[in-house]
Design a protein around this motif. Structure first.
Motif, PDB file in Angstrom:
ATOM      1  N   LEU A 195     -12.958  -2.282  -8.989  1.00  0.00           N
ATOM      2  CA  LEU A 195     -12.670  -3.477  -8.146  1.00  0.00           C
ATOM      3  C   LEU A 195     -13.147  -4.698  -8.691  1.00  0.00           C
ATOM      4  N   SER A 207      -6.509  -4.988  -0.048  1.00  0.00           N
ATOM      5  CA  SER A 207      -4.895  -5.347  -0.217  1.00  0.00           C
ATOM      6  C   SER A 207      -4.743  -6.668   0.463  1.00  0.00           C
ATOM      7  N   VAL A 211      -2.077  -1.252  -3.807  1.00  0.00           N
ATOM      8  CA  VAL A 211      -2.621  -0.124  -3.929  1.00  0.00           C
ATOM      9  C   VAL A 211      -2.005   1.303  -3.924  1.00  0.00           C
ATOM     10  N   LEU A 235      -9.959  -0.181   1.111  1.00  0.00           N
ATOM     11  CA  LEU A 235      -8.774  -0.653   0.339  1.00  0.00           C
ATOM     12  C   LEU A 235      -7.833  -1.401   1.169  1.00  0.00           C
ATOM     13  N   ARG A 243       0.937  -1.280   0.015  1.00  0.00           N
ATOM     14  CA  ARG A 243      -0.021   0.048  -0.033  1.00  0.00           C
ATOM     15  C   ARG A 243       0.827   1.146  -0.160  1.00  0.00           C
TER      16      ARG A 243
END
Lengths: 473, 259, 187
Positions: free
Chosen positions: A404, A436, A443, A432, A286
């Motif tokens: 997504l 992940s 991301v 999010l 991330r």
């Protein structure tokens, strides 16, 4: 709660605005957008109206200015602002998006537009233009084309175009939403000066931190009602989420998802935008990429999604070089700023499943993936609704779900928080984070503001004048 | 008008406005439209070879007066030349060798018909056309026109952004993909429909912005013509900006220097 | 309780918002003409977008004159931007728009069905071929040549215009379903 909120010790003659039991219902809606609003504002005061998205901030400002048509209003609004001349407008309003309120092609024409409407003499208009542009720091910009202005300059031009009307009451609807931290600070200094010059200012805002030195009083709205008055910024107003433990870096150590080396990109009119970018991103990481407006964040994302060809350097996504958008559909998801502009279907379910249909999946697979992503984004109950009838926050989640749905291995988000309040931003980050962790999706969020949850990213990068730096987490 | 003298060939496309100095650049847009109308009308009505020859010479002289080159002429007439070739071929097919002269005559008429319009476009800037239109078109219409033009770059950017977002979702919007008519529904639904949604919202926002600044409040409005170099405001150093007894505007300008 | 009515009429016919929307449709006619070239090098392909936006404007602002106003603004914008010859440009943009107005006056529900809409688009686009034919006739071009040329251009224009118009009912349906425009006849 219907207590009347008044400016501190404001007598009638010191009052610029008095609102009493104001209510409003939009045409065709059952629930009122505002009800029982009562407060007053003293001359020279700066009042900030805040609250979550949809609480009625913009509606209140537009009612004060009287630009809402249709609908049903109750209560009263009394503006005591001094209109010194028939060619002045007592109340002026600055809307949220400067781009769509600028109607002329040059700066001078835009600032002249209002006075022309009020039949101000051409000679006087010239003086007003000079004064208004000087007031907002755009002296010398008169002959410039508006298309050449940056976002911050456009916002200041929009402000100049209402200052030329010689108002005494200024209404500003989220004036800093499009600005980065530096531009916000500049704009707040400008507001401070306007306040010292005697303007009465009422602004609606989410991000209260930059305004601390300017605002005298905060009024908090919740679902159309006035629930709180405070001298200090209300608690929970875009303050960061309490620190949570950052996850161990090793948890995100997968194969290389993105590999960039020596990436350079030049635009003919602007020059070199990306200057030798080197970056390795592992699957599942991330990343937060922060930088000022114009730093090159969007350009970098466009390179990653294959929309821009770099001048030199190497870019690989999962080992595949020179990506093209047509090859990346379903593998790389991108959410651009204002993602609601891409919505076009008749129902949310259709919108979300569009990419899945283009990938040629079977109907059962499409239904399954669609249902799963609708659940993940908390919009399953909206599946049969028309996307453009939803609130901005809901539309945002629909656009996210559409990106997504095919379970991309890389998700790029460009300024995803624009227009979202703190709870919505936090919810987005949570979605999010789960994505992940559960799907291993990498991301990358690019923004000009800090994230509400500083512990969310595994890595933090900054892009400054085309050069990428990694910051300590 | 101190525009540069023509140094080199600079046309990128037919009828492109060229920024150099010439007698026609200095002539007002209205006069040029009148000349265009007159010459084009003559091109339609001319019937004798002598009159056509005279008209060709006058038109070429008019073209040369704009200091335009042979390359510019070729650029402007290229499409018409192709059309003329087709017309001559049609005459030959219809009448045989006897069709050559009438075919040539008509082709030349068509070229002379279009050429004055090309001169107008090459010598008249957007600003001059707008200034001319303002004199004859009601304000309400010229406001719509200027707004429509002002938002061209805005909607071009929107179109670009919508296209990129939709391409990444799998919409077939590339020019080579659009050669296949089966992909045209993507063009209309994935691009033009969201663009129209944007237009609806922008129209709402622009109308609010205009109304909020007094548009339509009075039956009439004044018009401010920007000067190339605006002199300092006579009120600037004095005790107050226009219409502002407290002098806030003037004070604002003076005190802004420390920002 | 106070109920507000719509104010700010640009003409008695259109509100400011409607007029601006019509202006943006003219913007799109210009943009698509300049930018969305189909690279087909076939005559008439610009009518694909022209008819689409003329009819879409008429559907979003279902009042007499909306298509004509799009045509007028598109022709003026074309002139200002150097994309059209003075004189001819007005007739080229206005004639198809006036045909649309006439058709919708006679058959108001043409925009509801694909075939009816395509027919209106085809006829309006075809009419544009008359413009250059008229000029050629005045110049004294052989009638046979004028007719064969006009037929070719009319067919090309008509095909593309009809195809562009085909998409209008579905787009209008989506806009109505999303609450962005009123249902038919409720303005």
């Amino acid at each position: 709660m219907t207590a009347a909120f008044c400016g501190a010790d404001a007598g009638r003659e010191d009052r610029a605005l008095a609102i009493s039991e104001l209510g409003y219902r939009y045409p065709g809606t059952a629930d009122p957008a505002l009800s029982g609003i009562s407060f007053s504002v003293a001359r020279g005061e700066c009042v900030c109206i805040t609250g979550n998205s949809g609480c009625g901030k913009s509606t209140l400002l537009m009612l004060i200015k009287d630009v809402l048509h249709g609908g049903t209003r109750s209560g009263s609004i009394e503006v005591s602002a001094v209109s010194r001349h028939f060619s002045d407008l007592a109340v002026a309003i600055l809307f949220q998006d400067p781009e769509s309120q600028i109607v002329c092609s040059t700066v001078a024409e835009e600032v002249a537009f209002g006075p022309e409407n009020l039949c101000v003499s051409p000679g006087e208009i010239g003086a007003r233009i000079e004064d208004a542009l000087a007031a907002v720091g755009l002296a010398g910009y008169a002959s410039r084309s508006v298309d050449r202005l940056s976002a911050g300059e456009k916002q200041r031009l929009a402000l100049a175009s209402v200052l030329s009307l010689n108002p005494s009451l200024l209404l500003l609807d989220e004036p800093t939403s499009q600005l980065d931290a530096h531009q916000k600070a500049e704009f707040c200094r400008l507001l401070d000066r306007l306040k010292r010059f005697g303007y009465t200012i009422i602004l609606a805002e989410h991000d209260l931190a930059p305004l601390a030195q300017v605002v005298d009083r905060y009024l908090v709205l919740d679902r159309g009602r006035l629930v709180e008055e405070a001298i200090q910024a209300p608690a929970g107003s875009l303050s960061p989420v309490p620190d949570r433990a950052r996850r161990a870096v090793g948890n995100a150590a997968g194969p290389t998802a993105v590999s960039i080396s020596g990436l350079r990109l030049r635009y003919p009119e602007v020059g070199e935008v990306l200057k030798g970018i080197d970056l390795q991103i592992r699957q599942g990481e991330r990343i937060h990429l922060i930088g000022r407006n114009g730093a090159g964040k969007s350009t970098l994302l466009r390179c990653l999604s294959g929309l821009e060809r770099s001048g030199s350097g190497k870019l690989e996504l999962h080992g595949v070089g020179a990506p093209r958008p047509e090859k990346l559909a379903g593998k790389v998801g991108v959410l651009f700023q204002n993602p609601v502009r891409q919505l076009f279907c008749e129902t949310v379910a259709e919108e979300v499943s569009f990419t899945l249909r283009r990938m040629g999946l079977s109907s059962p697979e499409i239904r399954q993936l669609t249902a799963r992503v609708l659940d993940d984004c908390n919009i399953a109950h909206l599946a049969e609704r028309a996307p453009l009838t939803l609130s901005f926050g809901e539309q945002h989640r629909v656009a996210l779900a559409a990106a997504l749905a095919p379970r991309p291995y890389l998700l790029l988000l460009d300024e995803p928080f624009s227009g979202l309040d703190l709870p919505q931003r936090t919810a987005l980050l949570e979605t999010l984070r789960l994505l992940s962790e559960q799907s291993g999706t990498t991301v990358l969020i690019a923004s000009h503001d800090e994230l509400p949850d500083r512990a969310w990213p595994d890595r933090k990068l900054t892009l400054e004048r085309g050069i990428l730096h990694e910051l300590a987490p | 008008m101190n525009l540069p003298l023509r140094q080199k060939r600079s046309s990128d496309y037919a009828c492109q406005y060229l920024t150099h100095d010439s007698p026609l650049h200095r002539l007002g847009a209205g006069w040029k439209i009148a000349a265009t109308t007159l010459l084009s009308a003559c091109a339609v009505g001319v019937r004798t070879p002598e009159a056509l020859t005279l008209l060709v010479l006058v038109t070429l002289g008019y073209y040369a007066l704009a200091r335009l080159t042979l390359y510019d002429l070729w650029r402007d007439l290229r499409l018409v030349v192709w059309q003329s070739a087709l017309i001559i071929a049609a005459y030959l097919a219809l009448r045989g060798a006897k069709g050559l002269m009438p075919g040539l005559r008509t082709s030349v008429q068509i070229m002379v018909f279009y050429l004055p319009g090309a001169v107008f476009l090459r010598t008249t800037s957007t600003r001059d056309v707008m200034a001319g239109l303002r004199r004859i078109v009601p304000y309400r219409l010229s406001f719509l026109l200027t707004t429509s033009i002002r938002f061209i770059p805005f909607f071009l950017r929107e179109m670009d952004e919508i296209t990129t977002a939709q391409r990444l979702r799998g919409a077939r919007l590339l020019p080579r993909q659009q050669l296949d008519p089966r992909n045209w529904p993507d063009l209309f639904h994935c691009l033009l429909l969201p663009l129209m949604v944007r237009a609806l919202k922008t129209a709402e926002a622009v109308s609010r912005s205009a109304e909020a600044r007094g548009f339509g409040l009075h039956r009439e409005r004044t018009y401010y013509a920007p000067q190339p170099e605006s002199p300092p405001s006579p009120m600037a150093a004095g005790a107050g900006g226009m219409g502002d007894p407290a002098g806030r505007l003037t004070k604002r300008r003076e005190l802004y220097d420390d920002l | 309780m106070t109920t507000f009515k719509e104010k700010m009429r640009l003409w008695p016919q259109f509100t400011l918002r409607e007029a601006l929307l019509i202006g943006f449709c003219a913007t799109f006619v210009i943009i698509t003409r300049a930018g969305l070239r189909l690279h087909l090098h076939l005559p008439g392909h610009v009518m694909l977008f022209t008819m689409f936006f003329y009819l879409l404007a008429r559907g979003c602002v279902p009042k007499i004159g909306s298509a004509a106003l799009v045509g007028l603004l598109a022709s003026l914008a074309s002139l200002v931007l150097g994309m059209g010859m003075p004189g001819m440009v007005f007739v080229k943009y206005l004639l198809p728009a006036l045909v649309i107005e006439a058709a919708l006056l006679l058959f108001p529900s043409s925009l509801e069905g694909m075939l009816a809409c395509a027919a209106v688009g085809l006829i309006a686009a075809t009419s544009r071929a008359l413009v250059s034919s008229g000029v050629e006739w005045l110049m004294g071009l052989e009638e046979e040549i004028i007719l064969s040329k006009a037929l070719f251009i009319a067919v090309a224009n008509g095909i593309f215009g009809g195809l562009g118009a085909l998409a209008v009912p579905s787009v209008l349906r989506v806009l109505r379903k999303n609450g962005l425009i009123e249902s038919t006849g409720k303005r």
